[in-house]
Enzyme design. Structure first.
Site: not given
Ligand SMILES: [Zn+2]
Length: 218
Positions: A77, A95, A97, A157
Site C-alpha cells: 500500500e 492503514h 482492517h 477493505h
Molecule cells: Zn489493506
C-alpha cells in the site's frame, strides 16, 4: 542511518505491535508509516505486525525508491502512504482492517455523526469506493475521501487514519473503530439519532480548548 530515521523506524514498529495488540489488524493486514523530511519509514510487505521490530522497517524516499541502503521491501500500500505525504501535512499514516469499521464499509457510504468523538477525526467519515489493494486508483479514492478529515473508510477493505505521530494515527484508528461499534450496536436496536454539525463543531472547540490547557500546563 541518522538518528531521526532510526527513531521513525522504532515508532513504526511500536505502532504496528500496538495495532496487533488492540486487534485492529490480523497477520500482515495493515501498515504504518512515519515521515521524516524527504524520507518515509514504512512497514515491510508480508510481515506479521505483532512481532515487528525497527530492523524490519523499510525506508523509502517520497517517490518510493529505497533509501538508506537496501533493507526490506515496503508494503504493497506504499502509493497510499506516499499520496498522503505529497498532499497533506500529516507525518504518520496507519492503514488497518479494523473489524467493525470494515464491516460498516461494506454497507455505508458515510459513517454519520453518531458520537461527538468524531470531532477528533474532522466529522462524518466518508467511505472511499472499492479498488484493488495497492493500486494508485485506490490511493486516489482514499485521498479524496480524506479531504478535511484525518480518517476514511475504504469500501470492503478497511480504514486509514493520519496523525502527527504514529501513536496519534493509532489513537484515531481506535476512535474510528469505537464510533463504528457505536453505530453498529445502535442501528441493531433502532434508527441512530445523529448529532448536528453545530454540536460537532462545539465538541471540536471543546477538544481544542482541552489541548491548549494541556499545552499551558506543559
Ligand atoms: Zn489493506
Amino acid at each position: 542511518m541518522d538518528p531521526s530515521i532510526d527513531a521513525a523506524r522504532e515508532q513504526v514498529a511500536e505502532a504496528s505491535r500496538r495495532l496487533a495488540a488492540e486487534r485492529l489488524v490480523h497477520g500482515g493486514a495493515g501498515n504504518v508509516s512515519v515521515r521524516v523530511g524527504e524520507r518515509v519509514a514504512v512497514t515491510p510487505t508480508g510481515s506479521a505486525l505483532r512481532d515487528l521490530t525497527a530492523a524490519d522497517v523499510a525506508v523509502v524516499d517520497l517517490d518510493g525508491r529505497p533509501s538508506g541502503g537496501g533493507g526490506p521491501a515496503p508494503t504493497s500500500e506504499l502509493s497510499l502512504h506516499l499520496g498522503v505525504y505529497r498532499s497533506r501535512d500529516a507525518l504518520a499514516v496507519v492503514h488497518c482492517h479494523a473489524p467493525i469499521a470494515t464491516a460498516l464499509s461494506v454497507v455505508l457510504d458515510e459513517l454519520p455523526l453518531v458520537h461527538y468523538e468524531l470531532a477528533l477525526l474532522g466529522g462524518a467519515i466518508r467511505v472511499a469506493p472499492y479498488a484493488t489493494f495497492g493500486t494508485r486508483e485506490l490511493a486516489g479514492h482514499v485521498l479524496a475521501a480524506l479531504e478535511d478529515r484525518s480518517a476514511a473508510l475504504m469500501a470492503s477493505h478497511g480504514v486509514v487514519t493520519l496523525g502527527s505521530t504514529a501513536d496519534e494515527a493509532v489513537e484515531r484508528a481506535l476512535v474510528l473503530e469505537f464510533c463504528c461499534e457505536v453505530y453498529w450496536r445502535a442501528a441493531a436496536v433502532g434508527a441512530p439519532r445523529l448529532l448536528s454539525q453545530q454540536s460537532l463543531d462545539a465538541a471540536a472547540a471543546a477538544f481544542a480548548g482541552q489541548r491548549s490547557i494541556e499545552d499551558m500546563s506543559g
